[in-house]
Design a protein around this motif. Structure first.
Motif, PDB file in Angstrom:
ATOM      1  N   GLY A   1     -11.842  -7.421 -12.694  1.00 45.65           N
ATOM      2  CA  GLY A   1     -13.066  -7.013 -12.013  1.00 45.65           C
ATOM      3  C   GLY A   1     -12.867  -5.759 -11.180  1.00 45.65           C
ATOM      4  O   GLY A   1     -11.750  -5.316 -10.924  1.00 45.65           O
ATOM      5  N   LYS A   2     -13.981  -5.188 -10.770  1.00 44.13           N
ATOM      6  CA  LYS A   2     -13.954  -3.959  -9.976  1.00 44.13           C
ATOM      7  C   LYS A   2     -14.004  -4.297  -8.489  1.00 44.13           C
ATOM      8  O   LYS A   2     -14.434  -5.378  -8.108  1.00 44.13           O
ATOM      9  CB  LYS A   2     -15.145  -3.074 -10.348  1.00 44.13           C
ATOM     10  N   PRO A   3     -13.584  -3.351  -7.639  1.00 45.84           N
ATOM     11  CA  PRO A   3     -13.680  -3.583  -6.196  1.00 45.84           C
ATOM     12  C   PRO A   3     -15.125  -3.817  -5.760  1.00 45.84           C
ATOM     13  O   PRO A   3     -16.054  -3.203  -6.288  1.00 45.84           O
ATOM     14  CB  PRO A   3     -13.129  -2.291  -5.594  1.00 45.84           C
ATOM     15  N   ILE A   4     -15.318  -4.736  -4.825  1.00 42.37           N
ATOM     16  CA  ILE A   4     -16.644  -5.056  -4.288  1.00 42.37           C
ATOM     17  C   ILE A   4     -16.748  -4.457  -2.887  1.00 42.37           C
ATOM     18  O   ILE A   4     -15.913  -4.731  -2.021  1.00 42.37           O
ATOM     19  CB  ILE A   4     -16.856  -6.576  -4.222  1.00 42.37           C
ATOM     20  N   GLN A   5     -17.770  -3.626  -2.677  1.00 45.03           N
ATOM     21  CA  GLN A   5     -17.953  -3.006  -1.373  1.00 45.03           C
ATOM     22  C   GLN A   5     -18.550  -4.011  -0.398  1.00 45.03           C
ATOM     23  O   GLN A   5     -19.573  -4.620  -0.660  1.00 45.03           O
ATOM     24  CB  GLN A   5     -18.851  -1.777  -1.495  1.00 45.03           C
ATOM     25  N   VAL A   6     -17.898  -4.187   0.762  1.00 46.23           N
ATOM     26  CA  VAL A   6     -18.319  -5.172   1.749  1.00 46.23           C
ATOM     27  C   VAL A   6     -19.151  -4.538   2.864  1.00 46.23           C
ATOM     28  O   VAL A   6     -20.134  -5.112   3.319  1.00 46.23           O
ATOM     29  CB  VAL A   6     -17.094  -5.891   2.354  1.00 46.23           C
ATOM     30  N   THR A   7     -18.757  -3.348   3.317  1.00 49.78           N
ATOM     31  CA  THR A   7     -19.477  -2.670   4.397  1.00 49.78           C
ATOM     32  C   THR A   7     -20.195  -1.440   3.862  1.00 49.78           C
ATOM     33  O   THR A   7     -19.908  -0.950   2.770  1.00 49.78           O
ATOM     34  CB  THR A   7     -18.518  -2.238   5.523  1.00 49.78           C
TER      35      THR A   7
ATOM     36  N   THR B   1      -6.077  -0.761  -7.542  1.00 54.04           N
ATOM     37  CA  THR B   1      -7.158   0.195  -7.260  1.00 54.04           C
ATOM     38  C   THR B   1      -7.221   1.352  -8.252  1.00 54.04           C
ATOM     39  O   THR B   1      -8.307   1.825  -8.575  1.00 54.04           O
ATOM     40  CB  THR B   1      -7.028   0.738  -5.833  1.00 54.04           C
ATOM     41  N   LYS B   2      -6.097   1.871  -8.710  1.00 50.68           N
ATOM     42  CA  LYS B   2      -6.073   2.965  -9.693  1.00 50.68           C
ATOM     43  C   LYS B   2      -7.095   4.037  -9.319  1.00 50.68           C
ATOM     44  O   LYS B   2      -8.037   4.303 -10.067  1.00 50.68           O
ATOM     45  CB  LYS B   2      -6.348   2.434 -11.099  1.00 50.68           C
ATOM     46  N   SER B   3      -6.896   4.647  -8.167  1.00 48.17           N
ATOM     47  CA  SER B   3      -7.923   5.540  -7.620  1.00 48.17           C
ATOM     48  C   SER B   3      -7.361   6.894  -7.213  1.00 48.17           C
ATOM     49  O   SER B   3      -7.242   7.189  -6.022  1.00 48.17           O
ATOM     50  CB  SER B   3      -8.574   4.876  -6.409  1.00 48.17           C
ATOM     51  N   PRO B   4      -6.976   7.744  -8.177  1.00 47.39           N
ATOM     52  CA  PRO B   4      -6.528   9.088  -7.805  1.00 47.39           C
ATOM     53  C   PRO B   4      -7.656   9.834  -7.096  1.00 47.39           C
ATOM     54  O   PRO B   4      -8.836   9.627  -7.393  1.00 47.39           O
ATOM     55  CB  PRO B   4      -6.177   9.727  -9.152  1.00 47.39           C
ATOM     56  N   CYS B   5      -7.298  10.666  -6.159  1.00 46.11           N
ATOM     57  CA  CYS B   5      -8.253  11.457  -5.359  1.00 46.11           C
ATOM     58  C   CYS B   5      -9.010  10.610  -4.342  1.00 46.11           C
ATOM     59  O   CYS B   5      -9.978  11.077  -3.737  1.00 46.11           O
ATOM     60  CB  CYS B   5      -9.236  12.215  -6.246  1.00 46.11           C
TER      61      CYS B   5
ATOM     62  N   GLY C   1       0.860  -1.181   0.000  1.00 51.43           N
ATOM     63  CA  GLY C   1       0.000   0.000   0.000  1.00 51.43           C
ATOM     64  C   GLY C   1       0.891   1.223   0.000  1.00 51.43           C
ATOM     65  O   GLY C   1       1.826   1.321   0.794  1.00 51.43           O
ATOM     66  N   ALA C   2       0.639   2.151  -0.932  1.00 46.57           N
ATOM     67  CA  ALA C   2       1.485   3.344  -1.028  1.00 46.57           C
ATOM     68  C   ALA C   2       0.704   4.482  -1.661  1.00 46.57           C
ATOM     69  O   ALA C   2       0.042   4.294  -2.691  1.00 46.57           O
ATOM     70  CB  ALA C   2       2.736   3.052  -1.849  1.00 46.57           C
ATOM     71  N   ARG C   3       0.766   5.653  -1.030  1.00 49.12           N
ATOM     72  CA  ARG C   3       0.124   6.864  -1.545  1.00 49.12           C
ATOM     73  C   ARG C   3      -1.338   6.632  -1.928  1.00 49.12           C
ATOM     74  O   ARG C   3      -1.823   7.105  -2.950  1.00 49.12           O
ATOM     75  CB  ARG C   3       0.906   7.435  -2.722  1.00 49.12           C
ATOM     76  N   GLY C   4      -2.072   5.874  -1.125  1.00 49.34           N
ATOM     77  CA  GLY C   4      -3.494   5.689  -1.365  1.00 49.34           C
ATOM     78  C   GLY C   4      -3.827   4.693  -2.454  1.00 49.34           C
ATOM     79  O   GLY C   4      -4.976   4.630  -2.901  1.00 49.34           O
ATOM     80  N   GLU C   5      -2.858   3.896  -2.908  1.00 50.45           N
ATOM     81  CA  GLU C   5      -3.100   2.880  -3.925  1.00 50.45           C
ATOM     82  C   GLU C   5      -2.681   1.508  -3.383  1.00 50.45           C
ATOM     83  O   GLU C   5      -1.910   1.412  -2.430  1.00 50.45           O
ATOM     84  CB  GLU C   5      -2.303   3.177  -5.207  1.00 50.45           C
ATOM     85  N   VAL C   6      -3.199   0.449  -4.025  1.00 49.31           N
ATOM     86  CA  VAL C   6      -2.872  -0.921  -3.635  1.00 49.31           C
ATOM     87  C   VAL C   6      -2.193  -1.614  -4.814  1.00 49.31           C
ATOM     88  O   VAL C   6      -2.750  -1.663  -5.911  1.00 49.31           O
ATOM     89  CB  VAL C   6      -4.141  -1.698  -3.215  1.00 49.31           C
ATOM     90  N   TYR C   7      -0.986  -2.148  -4.582  1.00 43.94           N
ATOM     91  CA  TYR C   7      -0.189  -2.773  -5.636  1.00 43.94           C
ATOM     92  C   TYR C   7       0.172  -4.201  -5.245  1.00 43.94           C
ATOM     93  O   TYR C   7       0.315  -4.518  -4.072  1.00 43.94           O
ATOM     94  CB  TYR C   7       1.138  -2.028  -5.846  1.00 43.94           C
ATOM     95  N   THR C   8       0.361  -5.043  -6.282  1.00 42.72           N
ATOM     96  CA  THR C   8       1.058  -6.313  -6.078  1.00 42.72           C
ATOM     97  C   THR C   8       2.254  -6.348  -7.034  1.00 42.72           C
ATOM     98  O   THR C   8       2.174  -5.863  -8.167  1.00 42.72           O
ATOM     99  CB  THR C   8       0.156  -7.545  -6.310  1.00 42.72           C
ATOM    100  N   VAL C   9       3.339  -6.943  -6.544  1.00 37.49           N
ATOM    101  CA  VAL C   9       4.596  -6.954  -7.275  1.00 37.49           C
ATOM    102  C   VAL C   9       5.102  -8.390  -7.347  1.00 37.49           C
ATOM    103  O   VAL C   9       5.063  -9.112  -6.344  1.00 37.49           O
ATOM    104  CB  VAL C   9       5.637  -6.059  -6.562  1.00 37.49           C
ATOM    105  N   PRO C  10       5.583  -8.847  -8.516  1.00 35.19           N
ATOM    106  CA  PRO C  10       6.065 -10.232  -8.620  1.00 35.19           C
ATOM    107  C   PRO C  10       7.370 -10.442  -7.867  1.00 35.19           C
ATOM    108  O   PRO C  10       8.195  -9.529  -7.751  1.00 35.19           O
ATOM    109  CB  PRO C  10       6.269 -10.405 -10.130  1.00 35.19           C
ATOM    110  N   ALA C  11       7.556 -11.654  -7.365  1.00 37.72           N
ATOM    111  CA  ALA C  11       8.802 -11.985  -6.664  1.00 37.72           C
ATOM    112  C   ALA C  11       9.979 -11.995  -7.634  1.00 37.72           C
ATOM    113  O   ALA C  11      11.084 -11.580  -7.282  1.00 37.72           O
ATOM    114  CB  ALA C  11       8.671 -13.344  -5.977  1.00 37.72           C
TER     115      ALA C  11
END
Length: 200
Positions: free
Chosen positions: A168-174, A128-132, A109-119
């Motif tokens: 797919g898009k994020p699914i809201q849980v709460t 997430t690609k979610s500016p603002c 998690g960095a600067r309000g975004e969520v990333y995965t990186v290969p080993a």
């Protein structure tokens, strides 16, 4: 006949608030011009025809001829330099990280975004690609299929999940979020989420 400068005086009247006063140099009379009860008058400045002062965070003009005060509407033109889009390196702004259950990718998690990186080989995925918007506290599910994260994208703190491969898009849980949420934990079977919040 009145003094050539304006002053804010206090501890007069029942409200004990600084208000605007004038002093007559001949009759020695002190006269209260304003009757503010909630906030003190600050920084009165006398001009040719009016006195400008601050009260409760607003600017007012006291017209000497009419003995009346009016709020000054202030509009500040802004180029919004700090909100313009720009490229930023996130390496020094990582807020959380962990390894996927199979060990093949890392979650950041960095600067309000969520990333995965290969080993080793592969691409870095911005899930997430979610500016603002502020996406944070990302957590990999034990079965390796989902990433949970907290986001303010609805205007409130809510929990979302997204497929780890980015499809797919994020699914809201709460819903109905009314307080700040803290780090989540997945149940071992990846079917439930546990979290705490500011209300304890």
């Amino acid at each position: 006949q009145y003094r050539d400068r304006a002053e804010a005086g206090g501890n007069k009247g029942v409200n004990k608030r600084f208000n605007l006063y004038v002093y007559h140099t001949v009759s020695k009379e002190t006269k209260q011009l304003t009757q503010y009860e909630d906030f003190d008058i600050k920084f009165p400045s006398l001009g040719k025809n009016a006195i400008v002062y601050e009260n409760g965070g607003y600017l007012y003009k006291y017209d000497i001829a009419s003995n009346s005060a009016s709020k000054i509407n202030v509009t500040i033109a802004n180029d919004f330099l700090t909100s313009r889009h720009e490229m930023k390196k996130t390496g020094k702004n990582i807020t959380n990280y962990e390894i996927s259950p199979d060990g093949n990718r890392a979650l950041f998690g960095a600067r309000g975004e969520v990333y995965t990186v290969p080993a080793k080989q592969g691409i870095t995925r911005n899930l997430t690609k979610s500016p603002c918007m502020h996406d944070r506290n990302s957590k990999w599910s034990p079965d390796g299929k989902w990433i949970a994260f907290i986001s303010d994208r609805t205007g409130e703190d809510e929990i979302f999940i997204i497929k780890q491969d980015g499809s797919g898009k994020p699914i809201q849980v709460t819903s109905g979020g009314e307080t700040y949420k803290y780090q989540m934990l997945w149940s071992p079977d990846s079917k439930k989420l546990l979290w705490g919040d500011r209300k304890q």
